[in-house]
Scaffold this motif. Structure first.
Motif, PDB file in Angstrom:
ATOM      1  N   GLY A  81      65.454  48.047  35.402  1.00 11.43           N
ATOM      2  CA  GLY A  81      64.796  47.407  36.542  1.00 11.43           C
ATOM      3  C   GLY A  81      63.944  48.307  37.396  1.00 11.43           C
ATOM      4  N   ASN A  82      63.732  49.557  36.996  1.00  8.71           N
ATOM      5  CA  ASN A  82      62.923  50.483  37.791  1.00  8.71           C
ATOM      6  C   ASN A  82      61.495  50.523  37.250  1.00  8.71           C
ATOM      7  N   LEU A  83      60.632  49.720  37.844  1.00 10.45           N
ATOM      8  CA  LEU A  83      59.227  49.661  37.445  1.00 10.45           C
ATOM      9  C   LEU A  83      58.381  50.039  38.654  1.00 10.45           C
ATOM     10  N   ILE A  84      57.735  51.205  38.575  1.00 11.21           N
ATOM     11  CA  ILE A  84      56.965  51.741  39.690  1.00 11.21           C
ATOM     12  C   ILE A  84      55.483  51.700  39.326  1.00 11.21           C
ATOM     13  N   ALA A  85      54.743  50.837  40.005  1.00  9.34           N
ATOM     14  CA  ALA A  85      53.325  50.640  39.724  1.00  9.34           C
ATOM     15  C   ALA A  85      52.485  51.339  40.783  1.00  9.34           C
ATOM     16  N   VAL A  86      51.479  52.088  40.321  1.00  2.42           N
ATOM     17  CA  VAL A  86      50.607  52.838  41.225  1.00  2.42           C
ATOM     18  C   VAL A  86      49.162  52.415  40.982  1.00  2.42           C
ATOM     19  N   GLY A  87      48.452  52.066  42.039  1.00  2.00           N
ATOM     20  CA  GLY A  87      47.064  51.674  41.854  1.00  2.00           C
ATOM     21  C   GLY A  87      46.433  51.212  43.148  1.00  2.00           C
ATOM     22  N   ASP A  88      45.233  50.652  43.011  1.00  2.00           N
ATOM     23  CA  ASP A  88      44.471  50.168  44.167  1.00  2.00           C
ATOM     24  C   ASP A  88      43.689  48.947  43.718  1.00  2.00           C
ATOM     25  N   ASP A  89      44.095  47.779  44.180  1.00  2.00           N
ATOM     26  CA  ASP A  89      43.422  46.554  43.743  1.00  2.00           C
ATOM     27  C   ASP A  89      41.944  46.543  44.125  1.00  2.00           C
ATOM     28  N   SER A  90      41.573  47.320  45.129  1.00  2.00           N
ATOM     29  CA  SER A  90      40.158  47.401  45.517  1.00  2.00           C
ATOM     30  C   SER A  90      39.313  48.076  44.446  1.00  2.00           C
ATOM     31  N   GLN A  91      39.947  48.761  43.498  1.00  2.00           N
ATOM     32  CA  GLN A  91      39.216  49.459  42.450  1.00  2.00           C
ATOM     33  C   GLN A  91      39.371  48.794  41.083  1.00  2.00           C
ATOM     34  N   SER A  92      39.755  47.539  41.072  1.00  2.11           N
ATOM     35  CA  SER A  92      39.877  46.799  39.809  1.00  2.11           C
ATOM     36  C   SER A  92      38.507  46.268  39.407  1.00  2.11           C
ATOM     37  N   ILE A  93      37.918  46.849  38.347  1.00  3.84           N
ATOM     38  CA  ILE A  93      36.530  46.514  37.997  1.00  3.84           C
ATOM     39  C   ILE A  93      36.362  46.156  36.520  1.00  3.84           C
ATOM     40  N   TYR A  94      37.459  45.816  35.859  1.00  4.39           N
ATOM     41  CA  TYR A  94      37.365  45.549  34.426  1.00  4.39           C
ATOM     42  C   TYR A  94      37.774  44.125  34.059  1.00  4.39           C
ATOM     43  N   SER A  95      37.373  43.165  34.855  1.00  6.94           N
ATOM     44  CA  SER A  95      37.748  41.781  34.559  1.00  6.94           C
ATOM     45  C   SER A  95      37.176  41.314  33.231  1.00  6.94           C
ATOM     46  N   PHE A  96      36.040  41.898  32.813  1.00 12.75           N
ATOM     47  CA  PHE A  96      35.441  41.517  31.537  1.00 12.75           C
ATOM     48  C   PHE A  96      36.346  41.905  30.359  1.00 12.75           C
ATOM     49  N   ARG A  97      37.301  42.813  30.596  1.00 10.12           N
ATOM     50  CA  ARG A  97      38.284  43.162  29.573  1.00 10.12           C
ATOM     51  C   ARG A  97      39.609  42.450  29.817  1.00 10.12           C
ATOM     52  N   GLY A  98      39.630  41.537  30.763  1.00 11.03           N
ATOM     53  CA  GLY A  98      40.852  40.786  31.041  1.00 11.03           C
ATOM     54  C   GLY A  98      41.710  41.379  32.138  1.00 11.03           C
ATOM     55  N   ALA A  99      41.263  42.502  32.755  1.00  9.82           N
ATOM     56  CA  ALA A  99      42.044  43.100  33.843  1.00  9.82           C
ATOM     57  C   ALA A  99      42.123  42.132  35.018  1.00  9.82           C
ATOM     58  N   ARG A 100      43.285  42.109  35.676  1.00  9.55           N
ATOM     59  CA  ARG A 100      43.516  41.178  36.783  1.00  9.55           C
ATOM     60  C   ARG A 100      43.921  41.955  38.036  1.00  9.55           C
ATOM     61  N   PHE A 101      43.023  41.990  39.033  1.00  8.63           N
ATOM     62  CA  PHE A 101      43.430  42.612  40.295  1.00  8.63           C
ATOM     63  C   PHE A 101      44.538  41.791  40.941  1.00  8.63           C
ATOM     64  N   GLU A 102      44.635  40.514  40.525  1.00  7.76           N
ATOM     65  CA  GLU A 102      45.702  39.658  41.050  1.00  7.76           C
ATOM     66  C   GLU A 102      47.093  40.156  40.661  1.00  7.76           C
ATOM     67  N   ASN A 103      47.169  40.940  39.569  1.00  8.02           N
ATOM     68  CA  ASN A 103      48.469  41.493  39.169  1.00  8.02           C
ATOM     69  C   ASN A 103      49.105  42.271  40.312  1.00  8.02           C
ATOM     70  N   VAL A 104      48.251  42.958  41.099  1.00  7.81           N
ATOM     71  CA  VAL A 104      48.754  43.773  42.202  1.00  7.81           C
ATOM     72  C   VAL A 104      49.399  42.885  43.260  1.00  7.81           C
ATOM     73  N   LYS A 105      48.696  41.850  43.687  1.00 12.34           N
ATOM     74  CA  LYS A 105      49.229  40.980  44.743  1.00 12.34           C
ATOM     75  C   LYS A 105      50.454  40.208  44.278  1.00 12.34           C
ATOM     76  N   GLU A 106      50.421  39.745  43.040  1.00 14.81           N
ATOM     77  CA  GLU A 106      51.562  39.005  42.519  1.00 14.81           C
ATOM     78  C   GLU A 106      52.784  39.908  42.371  1.00 14.81           C
ATOM     79  N   PHE A 107      52.562  41.141  41.917  1.00 13.67           N
ATOM     80  CA  PHE A 107      53.654  42.104  41.771  1.00 13.67           C
ATOM     81  C   PHE A 107      54.218  42.479  43.136  1.00 13.67           C
ATOM     82  N   MET A 108      53.350  42.511  44.137  1.00 12.21           N
ATOM     83  CA  MET A 108      53.740  42.922  45.487  1.00 12.21           C
ATOM     84  C   MET A 108      54.718  41.943  46.124  1.00 12.21           C
ATOM     85  N   GLU A 109      54.683  40.676  45.684  1.00 10.78           N
ATOM     86  CA  GLU A 109      55.489  39.644  46.326  1.00 10.78           C
ATOM     87  C   GLU A 109      56.990  39.926  46.260  1.00 10.78           C
ATOM     88  N   ASN A 110      57.456  40.554  45.187  1.00  8.68           N
ATOM     89  CA  ASN A 110      58.887  40.848  45.082  1.00  8.68           C
ATOM     90  C   ASN A 110      59.120  42.328  44.778  1.00  8.68           C
TER      91      ASN A 110
END
Length: 652
Positions: A259-288
């Motif tokens: 259960g130890n999953l440590i994610a590091v990043g900055d949703d403001s720098q998500s620029i690869y949506s054309f490859r399927g990257a989702r800046f929404e992953n950050v906000k959704e992960f943040m909820e819990n």
């Protein structure tokens, strides 16, 4: 969930306390369970990950129980080296690498569970298109006149790849990638199915399969997932904002036991949506998850950071960056008449900086799309200012290296039809049809449990003893360097002389390739590194050359890099933000691209636009282009910038 409870206040070593600021220290010490670390640009993200690993080790976590997933091999290597230096410990047992490296290692052990052999070949993008073309051509034979209207394989590949990475249906993917092709949904579905069948027949996976098949393995076999996930007490993910749906599923699976999953990043720098990257992953992960923010910017001047804070994308996790550097000067906005005058302005800036003693490699020109640099390239050429373009083919995608790799791949995986066909066609009197017939004999021989040599002898190669003997001897070599040297000396060196105008430089590449291969103990490991690594450096003099060159790159290519002087050109609505994005109301990614661009600058930032507007608009509605929300420069408060209009010569 794993209950790793540290005596936090009394068990923080001085070497960690002394190297981190308060925000970094809190993130390193207190992140456990599901944790999200929002790391602003220049805030020491790599340092936080490095010291997090060091802190875990200090508190008794064995390196073999830590998994670090990064988006580039170079990033993983850098962090490993830093951890070694910080801890003065051996961490060879720690698993660290890109998503593809980590998943490939898993599949090399469990591919049999999915109907593959463990020695499967990894298809690069061009080889994958060749396989898809075979599937498409086979389908075309059965549909009559409609065959002429089928989408090309590169378009179909884009749709398939998007579907795999986003876990969206084929219909959803077509509508998002190329909605005008929805009438071909059934055709694409059949071609995709045939493409998958051919890959399994030749024991090959494309890049996307490496991720998808790992996720499928975990879904299908909970015992295997339990076994692998039990090993990793901590899973750390770098550049989390660039993850897509399938990658998020994989890391959540890998961390499911402890259960130890440590994610590091900055949703403001998500620029690869054309490859399927989702800046929404950050906000959704943040909820819990437990949230940490590191917001001290050590890269840029206060003036640049002030501008950055004003331009943080609207749809982002709130953050306020603060600079610790001394002031230099405000960013400068320069308005020119057109792109020709813009290029003249850029050349003047570069010359001025070089005269001040700046090295060329400390200057970069950034742009939204590659075509925006064409006029500037011509101007730099005419002024004899050396520059490098961070674009073009990777070393392993060049024709001569792909030729050599085809021999390595058939030794590792004799079922690899694409590589057999490429290798065979390098010999006189063997064309595509002959190569396919030869491969079919080899394939039948292997499936009948006969020796590979029998398949060679019973094929058309028996009419050409020299070619037959070449391949028989080829399979007697085991290491990558021996295979390359054998192919080079016994055939390819002469073939290169007769084929390429620049055969001398290509042959030097191959000689260097032999040296690189000699560092790997196994053929499998070498091929893994070559096919999954981002880039391969072959020239020892290249680094010295780069130090004398200005960098020209798209904003996407600038990600993770920094320069003392950054010149951002063509910030005109229609060019940047992109006209298609304006029309489709996808400005949020354009905002993130602008944010990434301006955060690359350490000391000086120049932003240029043309009063004549876009040179190649996707839409002709000048009223839309003039709207304030579509012009990034109009969003910037005047107190944070200097403005210079067409009379820029007065400044210079």
């Amino acid at each position: 969930m794993d209950e790793d409870i540290f005596e936090l206040e009394t068990n923080i070593p001085e070497f960690i306390k002394n190297e981190l600021d308060s925000e970094q220290l809190e993130a390193v010490v207190n992140s456990r369970g599901r944790s999200l670390i929002i790391a602003g640009p220049g805030s020491g993200k790599t340092r936080v990950i490095t010291y997090k690993i060091a802190y875990l080790m200090y508190n008794g976590i064995n390196p073999k129980n830590i998994l670090l997933v990064t988006f580039t091999r170079a990033a993983a290597k850098e962090m490993i080296e830093r951890v070694k230096n910080v801890t003065n410990s051996d961490i060879e047992e720690m698993t660290a690498g890109t998503f593809h490296h980590v998943c490939n290692a898993i599949l090399r052990r469990y591919a049999g569970k999915l109907g593959y052999k463990n020695n499967f070949t990894i298809l690069d993008s061009e080889d994958a298109k060749d396989v898809l073309k075979i599937a498409r051509n086979e389908y075309k034979e059965n549909i009559g006149d409609r065959a002429q209207k089928l989408p090309k394989e590169n378009v179909i590949m884009k749709i398939i790849s998007y579907s795999k990475n986003t876990l969206k249906s084929l219909r959803e993917s077509i509508l998002e990638v190329s909605s005008n092709l929805i009438e071909y949904e059934n055709d694409i579905e059949y071609i995709w199915q045939k493409y998958a069948e051919i890959k399994k027949d030749i024991n090959a996976m494309d890049y996307d399969d490496i991720l998808v098949n790992t996720a499928v393995l975990f879904r299908m076999n909970k015992e295997i997932l339990q076994f692998i996930s039990s090993k990793y007490r901590y899973v750390l993910v770098d550049e989390f904002q660039d993850t897509n749906k399938i990658q998020l599923e994989i890391v959540e699976a890998l961390s499911s036991v402890h259960g130890n999953l440590i994610a590091v990043g900055d949703d403001s720098q998500s620029i690869y949506s054309f490859r399927g990257a989702r800046f929404e992953n950050v906000k959704e992960f943040m909820e819990n998850s437990t949230l940490f923010k590191i917001q001290t910017n050590y890269r840029s001047t206060p003036e640049i950071v002030n501008l950055v804070n004003e331009m943080i994308p609207l749809n982002s996790v709130h953050k306020t960056l603060k600079s610790v550097r001394n002031s230099i000067d405000k960013p400068i906005i320069i308005e020119t008449f057109d792109d020709l005058e813009q290029s003249e302005a850029v050349v003047k800036i570069i010359k001025e900086k070089l005269d001040e003693g700046l090295e060329p490699n400390e200057i970069a020109v950034l742009y939204r799309s590659h075509f925006l640099s064409m006029t500037l390239q011509q101007k730099l050429d005419s002024k004899k200012i050396p520059y490098r373009l961070l674009s073009g083919k990777r070393f392993i995608e060049t024709a001569h290296i792909k030729d050599i790799l085809s021999f390595l791949k058939i030794v590792q995986n004799p079922y690899d039809k694409i590589s057999w066909t490429r290798a065979l066609k390098l010999f006189p009197k063997i064309g595509s049809k002959t190569a396919v017939r030869v491969y079919e004999n080899i394939f039948d021989s292997l499936n009948d449990n006969k020796n590979l040599e029998i398949g060679l002898e019973t094929s058309l190669l028996k009419k050409n003893k020299n070619v037959l003997n070449f391949f028989v001897e080829l399979f007697k070599n085991n290491t990558a360097s021996d295979i390359i040297e054998y192919v080079f000396k016994n055939h390819y060196k002469e073939y290169s002389k007769l084929t390429f105008k620049d055969s001398r430089s290509r042959n030097m590449d191959i000689e260097r390739f032999i040296e690189i291969a000699d560092k790997y103990e196994t053929l499998e490991k070498f091929l893994e590194e070559m096919t999954l690594s981002e880039n391969i450096k072959v020239s020892s003099s290249r680094k010295e050359k780069e130090e004398k060159e200005v960098t020209l790159t798209t904003i996407h290519g600038s990600k993770g890099l920094e320069w003392k002087v950054v010149i951002l050109i063509s910030v005109n609505p229609g060019d940047f933000p992109n006209g298609m994005a304006i029309r489709e109301k996808r400005i949020d990614e354009e905002e993130r691209l602008f944010y990434v661009a301006i955060t690359r600058a350490k000391n000086e930032l120049y932003i240029l636009k043309q009063v004549t507007g876009t040179v190649n608009p996707y839409m002709r509605n000048s009223f839309v282009f003039m709207k304030k929300e579509n012009d990034f420069i109009k969003r910037i408060p005047n107190q944070y910038i200097k403005k210079l209009k067409t009379g820029y010569k007065r400044y210079f």
